[in-house]
Motif scaffolding. Structure first.
Motif, short mmCIF file in Angstrom:
data_model
loop_
_atom_site.label_atom_id
_atom_site.label_comp_id
_atom_site.label_asym_id
_atom_site.label_seq_id
_atom_site.Cartn_x
_atom_site.Cartn_y
_atom_site.Cartn_z
N HIS A 161 8.43 -0.94 6.65
CA HIS A 161 7.76 0.15 5.95
C HIS A 161 8.78 1.13 5.38
N LYS A 162 8.48 1.71 4.24
CA LYS A 162 9.37 2.69 3.63
C LYS A 162 9.49 3.91 4.54
N GLN A 163 10.72 4.33 4.80
CA GLN A 163 10.97 5.44 5.71
C GLN A 163 11.41 6.71 4.99
N PRO A 198 6.45 0.35 0.64
CA PRO A 198 5.70 0.87 1.79
C PRO A 198 4.64 -0.11 2.27
N TYR A 239 1.38 6.67 -2.31
CA TYR A 239 2.43 6.95 -1.31
C TYR A 239 3.21 8.18 -1.76
N PRO A 240 3.56 9.11 -0.85
CA PRO A 240 3.31 9.10 0.60
C PRO A 240 1.94 9.69 0.95
N ASP A 269 2.85 9.42 6.24
CA ASP A 269 4.20 9.21 5.73
C ASP A 269 4.97 10.52 5.64
#
Length: 244
Positions: free
Chosen positions: A141-143, A151, A174-175, A179
């Motif tokens: 997952h995108k951090q 993501p 997103y986010p 997130d």
């Protein structure tokens, strides 16, 4: 005593040389020119555009044909003539969002990262599937901003952009709140501008590179033909689920 030679003959010769041509010579020349012009073959008539040729510009209000969805096979989507469609450029004019031109509209989007495919669903039925390419760092997952990850989670289709750097784009929301909270705890920026989009309008690499590799900054890329299809089958606010 010797008298000087008269100058009358040379003077007459000079006057004759400077005199205009008689009318008969002009008529003869004109007649020859007219005969040559008559003998020259006429240029062939304009045959018009060849069958199937695309006009230089699409008249306003014209809707180009959009292919029906194809089963998932490879990242290269073939048209009716088996030609692939990865070229740049802004592409054809498209109908208004949601005007499916007879295509079945989707109710939600599911992206399966591991399978590299995007599904359009109506109820529990998959009505179309398309191959995709992901971020340069596709796993997990995108951090944070700049990690080149795509993501994972539940989002919505939040914006439609027909004039992006790519052939059409649909923004993923997103986010989300989760997130942003995660990024805040980690002291980093979550990033954003995650899109479902077509090929670059100004390609910097070969078509094979875009077809065979994950190459985006975290977005989901499809072929231009598939992007035109997705564009017409979706609407704002549609749920988007991105699975590992």
């Amino acid at each position: 005593m010797i008298r000087p030679r008269p100058l009358l003959a040379p003077l007459l010769a000079a006057l004759i040389a400077l005199a205009p041509l008689p009318a008969v010579h002009g008529q003869a020349f004109s007649s020859i020119s007219s005969q040559a012009a008559a003998a020259a073959p006429a240029p062939p008539p304009d045959p018009g555009p060849a069958p199937g040729a695309v006009p230089a510009s699409i008249p306003p209000g014209t809707t180009p044909a959009v292919p029906a969805a194809r089963p998932f096979s490879s990242i290269s989507s073939a048209g009716a003539d088996e030609s692939t469609s990865f070229g740049g450029g802004a592409g054809p004019s498209l109908p208004a969002p949601g005007d499916g031109a007879g295509l079945e509209l989707a109710e939600r989007i599911v992206i399966e990262k591991g399978a590299r495919r995007l599904l359009l669903l109506r109820g529990d039925q998959v009505i179309a599937a398309y191959p995709v390419r992901l971020g340069l760092n596709p796993y997990g997952h995108k951090q944070r901003e700049g990690d080149f990850r795509t993501p994972e989670g539940s989002y919505q289709l939040s914006r439609r952009n027909p004039r992006s750097e790519f052939f059409l784009s649909l923004e993923v929301s997103y986010p989300n709140a989760e997130d942003r909270a995660r990024a805040r705890r980690a002291g980093v920026r979550p990033g954003g501008l995650i899109m479902i989009h077509g090929q670059p309008n100004v390609p910097r690499k070969s078509p094979d590179y875009y077809a065979d590799n994950d190459w985006t900054d975290g977005c989901i890329a499809v072929s231009n033909v598939d992007m035109a299809d997705i564009w017409q089958r979706t609407r704002l606010g549609m749920p988007i689920e991105i699975r590992p």
